[in-house]
Design an enzyme around this catalytic site. Structure first.
Site, short mmCIF file in Angstrom:
data_model
loop_
_atom_site.label_atom_id
_atom_site.label_comp_id
_atom_site.label_asym_id
_atom_site.label_seq_id
_atom_site.Cartn_x
_atom_site.Cartn_y
_atom_site.Cartn_z
N CYS A 2 0.84 -1.19 0.00
CA CYS A 2 0.00 0.00 0.00
C CYS A 2 0.87 1.24 0.00
O CYS A 2 2.08 1.18 -0.23
CB CYS A 2 -0.89 0.00 1.25
SG CYS A 2 0.06 0.17 2.78
N LEU A 63 -3.72 -1.74 -1.48
CA LEU A 63 -3.78 -2.78 -2.50
C LEU A 63 -4.05 -4.08 -1.74
O LEU A 63 -3.21 -4.54 -0.96
CB LEU A 63 -2.46 -2.87 -3.28
CG LEU A 63 -2.35 -3.99 -4.31
CD1 LEU A 63 -3.31 -3.75 -5.47
CD2 LEU A 63 -0.91 -4.10 -4.83
N ILE A 65 -4.04 -7.67 -0.73
CA ILE A 65 -3.28 -8.88 -1.05
C ILE A 65 -3.55 -9.98 -0.02
O ILE A 65 -3.84 -11.11 -0.36
CB ILE A 65 -1.77 -8.58 -1.10
CG1 ILE A 65 -1.45 -7.51 -2.15
CG2 ILE A 65 -0.98 -9.86 -1.39
CD1 ILE A 65 -1.69 -7.93 -3.58
N ASN A 87 2.63 -0.59 5.73
CA ASN A 87 2.82 -0.94 4.33
C ASN A 87 3.76 -2.14 4.25
O ASN A 87 4.83 -2.11 4.85
CB ASN A 87 3.43 0.25 3.58
CG ASN A 87 3.72 -0.05 2.12
OD1 ASN A 87 3.25 -1.04 1.57
ND2 ASN A 87 4.50 0.82 1.50
N GLY A 88 3.35 -3.19 3.57
CA GLY A 88 4.24 -4.33 3.40
C GLY A 88 3.59 -5.65 3.70
O GLY A 88 2.36 -5.79 3.66
N THR A 327 21.47 4.33 -13.79
CA THR A 327 21.18 2.90 -13.97
C THR A 327 19.76 2.56 -13.55
O THR A 327 19.11 1.70 -14.15
CB THR A 327 22.19 2.03 -13.19
OG1 THR A 327 22.00 0.66 -13.55
CG2 THR A 327 22.04 2.18 -11.69
N ARG A 330 17.42 3.72 -16.41
CA ARG A 330 17.56 2.82 -17.56
C ARG A 330 16.78 1.52 -17.35
O ARG A 330 16.08 1.04 -18.24
CB ARG A 330 19.04 2.49 -17.79
CG ARG A 330 19.89 3.60 -18.35
CD ARG A 330 21.34 3.11 -18.40
NE ARG A 330 22.25 4.08 -19.01
CZ ARG A 330 23.56 3.88 -19.12
NH1 ARG A 330 24.09 2.76 -18.63
NH2 ARG A 330 24.32 4.78 -19.70
N GLY A 353 13.68 -11.52 -8.53
CA GLY A 353 14.98 -12.00 -8.07
C GLY A 353 15.91 -10.94 -7.52
O GLY A 353 17.11 -11.19 -7.36
#
Length: 558
Positions: A2, A63, A65, A87-88, A327, A330, A353
């Protein structure tokens, strides 16, 4: 997963209506409006709790879950004195719930994060020694006017803290909620907690490990390494919605997908994991991902993108990421396209991963490490900066489209084990002493060796590291660098140090991203939340973060 947002009065008294953009807002209106800047993180519901007499506002963008029906926040304790926005995911919440139920004679959690509220009543700030997972939360105690805030050990979940001109404290999952109102602004440090009344809060690191300060000497046990990662993946599969896995074709995401498939087939032999890849039409990652998908029999989808479509989103991605690091920008544009597609399929949680390269030394520049001590110290630095690069990218890009991304490699227990392995077993190149064979010179050798039985085809298991921004297609980096550079005049770039004395851009590409960031997040405070990801220049590495810039890469671009 969230977005959380909170305002805490500097002295515990009511906060007067404030003007913003020429309009006067009550505390509730102000909190709802500013949290709305991160509402993409919680498309399923918005919850608001106000304690007007204390000058406290707490907002939750959800959200759904875990605990889909009962888990809307902010949570309020049974006596009405405690408020929580979190959150988490708390991965050991079932075990904790059972312990709470045993102590109290009954307890049913509303969601995984609900245990934080209950544990605070039992343990106070020591609750942080009991929970395991990825999290950021703020808890308010109305009886004492005290606040407890904390963030997970590696910063998987984002969290920012700011202070306005009157000393009020603001907290949010994304910086964009705070920049218009806060004079002071900083990233909340991973593994840290703050507790007390506003203005007198103490802060401490609740997560400290021996490997952070000393060189470990534990020999690698491949069997233990394998079982530890399998256990980490198992805990990360807890959810009440459909999920899938990112599958780049690299060893990290491929192993997570393979392990998850094996676990799910323990109860459903016909289970097929949904996997997803993204890239240009001839991307190097596609062929490797296809091999893995075939090997594990996943329900696989490839998203082919055109360079122009990704380039269109440069300004959007800087806004969502809240960084100008080269980075990170990108890598994130192709991933943003993929997150949007995944969301359209109805999937709300995805496995990935991230984290393996930091704890195993997987980046190609680690081949340049001159000795074991510097190798390990660089690993520690990378782990401690995950929240500024890989974790920041993974969370904010996926949540920009309302998809939760989980990272089993960063399971706390697993990280503690891998970071306690002696560096001579993990270092790539000729200094590796794990086994006297050519494969031990490859990065992440012990991880690959631990799963050398029937998890992946050898062509992928022993494939060289390919950074995501390279693996989606080599022309991608060439194109984004060229387009970004074209926006910057020589005279502008020559004055870069004068305009940007902090984190001075060293390339025109970096300068372009910095100007976009400055337009969206003006002020020095926001700029100082960013730390650039660059290889070790003192090891003789080139500054460009692309893996192809490293001499050891099989298709070196030098």
């Amino acid at each position: 997963m969230c977005g959380i947002f909170a305002i805490f009065s500097s002295d515990g008294s009511p906060i007067e209506a404030q003007c913003l953009d020429g309009c006067k807002h009550s505390l509730r209106e102000l909190a709802y409006r500013q949290s709305g800047r991160q509402r993409h993180r919680g498309p399923d519901s918005t919850g608001v709790q106000i304690v007007p007499e204390h000058g406290v506002a707490m907002v939750h963008e959800r959200l759904r879950i875990v605990g889909v029906e009962l888990g809307d926040q902010p949570f309020v304790s049974d006596d009405g004195n405690l408020l929580l926005v979190a959150n988490g995911e708390i991965y050991n919440y079932l075990e904790l719930s059972a312990q709470i139920a045993k102590r109290r004679g009954g307890y049913k959690p509303k969601s995984d994060c609900h245990v934080i509220l209950e544990l605070y009543q039992d343990y106070g700030v020591e609750l942080l020694q009991h929970i395991t997972g990825m999290f950021a939360f703020a808890l308010y105690d109305k009886t004492t006017k005290e606040v407890l805030m904390a963030r997970d050990p590696f910063g998987i979940i984002p969290m920012y803290i700011g202070e306005d001109a009157k000393g009020n404290i603001w907290v949010a999952s994304e910086m964009k909620c705070l920049t218009a109102c806060c004079e002071k602004l900083e990233t909340f440090t991973p593994g840290e907690a703050r507790f007390g009344r506003v203005g007198a809060m103490r802060r401490w690191r609740y997560f400290e490990q021996p490997w952070m300060k000393q060189i470990p000497n534990l020999p690698c046990d491949l069997s233990l390494l394998r079982s530890s990662l399998e256990s980490a993946v198992r805990t990360h599969l807890q959810c009440d919605v459909h999920f899938g896995a990112l599958l780049s074709g690299g060893v990290d995401s491929s192993l997570i997908a393979s392990i998850a498939t094996k676990i799910m087939r323990e109860t459903d032999p016909d289970y097929r994991l949904k996997t997803f890849s993204v890239g240009l039409r001839d991307a190097p990652d596609f062929e490797a991902a296809r091999q893995v998908a075939k090997y594990i029999d996943s329900d696989h989808t490839e998203l082919v993108f055109e360079i122009e479509d990704a380039l269109d989103g440069i300004r959007d991605i800087v806004y969502h990421l809240e960084t100008y690091d080269v980075t990170t920008v990108r890598c994130s544009l192709p991933m943003l396209l993929l997150a949007r597609y995944i969301k359209s399929t109805g999937i709300k949680m995805i496995l990935s991963g991230e984290g393996a390269d930091e704890i195993f030394g997987g980046y190609l520049y680690f081949h340049k490490a001159p000795n074991y001590q510097q190798f390990h110290e660089e690993l520690v630095k990378r782990v401690q900066q995950l929240h500024l690069s890989d974790c920041l990218r993974a969370n904010k890009v996926s949540m920009a489209k309302g998809v939760e991304l989980r990272v089993p490699f960063l399971d706390t227990e697993f990280v503690n084990y891998v970071m306690s392995i002696r560096p001579q077993d993990k270092i790539p190149g000729p200094l590796n002493q794990f086994k006297d064979e050519q494969k031990s010179r490859l990065e992440k050798f012990v991880l690959r060796a631990a799963f050398a039985n029937d998890y992946l085809p050898d062509s992928v298991l022993w494939r060289q590291k390919e950074q995501f921004s390279d693996g989606v297609g080599y022309e991608w980096i060439n194109s984004i660098r060229r387009v970004a550079t074209s926006h910057v005049e020589d005279a502008e770039f020559a004055a870069a140090a004068e305009r940007y004395p902090y984190n001075t851009p060293t390339t025109k590409e970096a300068y372009y991203y910095r100007t976009i960031f400055e337009q969206q997040f003006p002020g020095d405070a926001a700029a100082r939340t960013v730390v650039r990801w660059v290889p070790r220049l003192d090891w003789g590495c080139p500054e460009d973060p692309s893996g192809r810039a490293q001499a050891v890469h099989q298709n070196c671009s030098k």
